[in-house]
Write an enzyme that holds these catalytic residues in place. Structure first.
Site, mmCIF file in Angstrom:
data_model
loop_
_atom_site.group_PDB
_atom_site.id
_atom_site.type_symbol
_atom_site.label_atom_id
_atom_site.label_comp_id
_atom_site.label_asym_id
_atom_site.label_seq_id
_atom_site.Cartn_x
_atom_site.Cartn_y
_atom_site.Cartn_z
ATOM 1 N N GLU A 13 -2.169 -1.502 -9.857
ATOM 2 C CA GLU A 13 -1.628 -1.686 -11.196
ATOM 3 C C GLU A 13 -2.101 -3.039 -11.709
ATOM 4 O O GLU A 13 -2.131 -4.014 -10.954
ATOM 5 C CB GLU A 13 -0.097 -1.618 -11.208
ATOM 6 C CG GLU A 13 0.446 -0.252 -10.837
ATOM 7 C CD GLU A 13 1.953 -0.164 -11.007
ATOM 8 O OE1 GLU A 13 2.443 0.931 -11.306
ATOM 9 O OE2 GLU A 13 2.635 -1.194 -10.840
ATOM 10 N N GLU A 65 2.376 7.359 -2.167
ATOM 11 C CA GLU A 65 1.620 6.811 -3.298
ATOM 12 C C GLU A 65 0.881 5.557 -2.850
ATOM 13 O O GLU A 65 1.402 4.772 -2.055
ATOM 14 C CB GLU A 65 2.588 6.484 -4.443
ATOM 15 C CG GLU A 65 1.949 5.995 -5.717
ATOM 16 C CD GLU A 65 2.974 5.799 -6.834
ATOM 17 O OE1 GLU A 65 2.816 4.834 -7.601
ATOM 18 O OE2 GLU A 65 3.939 6.591 -6.928
ATOM 19 N N ASP A 67 -1.247 2.402 -4.761
ATOM 20 C CA ASP A 67 -1.356 1.882 -6.126
ATOM 21 C C ASP A 67 -2.312 0.721 -6.307
ATOM 22 O O ASP A 67 -2.346 -0.201 -5.497
ATOM 23 C CB ASP A 67 0.002 1.305 -6.594
ATOM 24 C CG ASP A 67 1.056 2.363 -6.816
ATOM 25 O OD1 ASP A 67 0.706 3.540 -6.914
ATOM 26 O OD2 ASP A 67 2.233 1.989 -6.892
#
Length: 268
Positions: free
Chosen positions: A82, A78, A80
């Site tokens: 955020e 993953e 990311d």
């Protein structure tokens, strides 16, 4: 290349969301009933994933808006972005992370040098066999290089879908969970435009070599994308020096003095 929204589907909170205009303007909504999220219909291995994003304005404390790519399963990979909300007048926290084989203890956090709620900004994840680069408005903010041959895991064998979501994370998102969502300010709306995946389509394990091969079609394998230019390095240093607020590589207490091995490697 895949464009939104034909390339995406709602996986959560479809009744809470809206696709506007000519179909390339997505609104994700969070209210007391639910948050919302979309994902790409296809998975990819290597390429560039970009979106224009305008974050929740005003009192966004307790909310998290996301843009990331991820595989599935317990040993997933993953990459990311955020965006952790905050009370009115306080800056967002831009939270980045990378998971390899289920391990994601590689957080770096930044303050924005602009108001991410006033207009749309370009957030790009560039991922190739050599490195992952996080960009904001073409400014690189972070690099994670491939040191697989030295025993440091790198995401290069699992196809990943692109995801975007808006959800209630007031148990941890703002000041460690001390500031909760003010539901009187709901609904909270994040707006996305022009999702683009210029990337290699994942067709199972056969794609591992196909997507990594150095061909003209695989533009992300060009030497131009194997490392940042000196100008890009200068921009990344400017962000790091002025806007980075957390780096897992300097958090020796967290790792009992044994920070992860990639922290001793050049990341350019």
């Amino acid at each position: 290349m895949q464009n939104s929204p034909r390339a995406c589907l709602f996986y959560w909170g479809a009744n809470n969301s809206a696709i506007l205009g000519e179909g390339d303007d997505l609104q994700l909504v969070l209210n007391r009933k639910s948050g919302s999220g979309v994902k790409s219909k296809r998975a990819f291995l290597f390429g560039s994933f970009q979106v224009l994003l305008k974050l929740v304005p005003g009192n966004s404390a307790g909310t998290v808006t996301t843009y990331y790519v991820s595989s599935s399963g317990g040993a997933h990979d993953e990459i990311d972005f955020e965006f952790l909300g905050n009370t009115s007048g306080q800056p967002y926290t831009i939270h980045t992370n990378i998971y390899t084989q289920g391990n994601g203890t590689r957080e770096q956090q930044f303050r924005p040098w602009f108001d991410p709620t006033a207009d749309f900004h370009n957030y790009t994840i560039h991922w190739n066999p050599t490195e992952v680069v996080w960009y904001i408005d073409n400014v690189p903010i972070r690099v994670f290089r491939n040191y697989n041959k030295e025993g440091i895991a790198y995401p290069d064998k699992q196809g990943m879908r692109a995801y975007s979501s808006l959800w209630n994370a007031d148990s941890w998102a703002t000041q460690g969970g001390r500031v909760k969502i003010d539901w009187t300010a709901a609904p909270f709306i994040a707006r996305y435009r022009n999702f683009r995946a210029r990337a290699c389509k994942w067709d199972g394990p056969v794609s591992i070599n196909r997507c990594a091969s150095n061909t003209t079609a695989n533009w992300w394998t060009s030497p131009a994308y194997s490392k940042l230019s000196s100008a890009q390095l200068g921009k990344m240093k400017w962000v790091s020096d002025n806007y980075m607020i957390y780096n897992y590589c300097t958090d020796t207490k967290r790792f009992n003095g044994q920070v992860p091995p990639e922290c001793f490697k050049a990341q350019f």
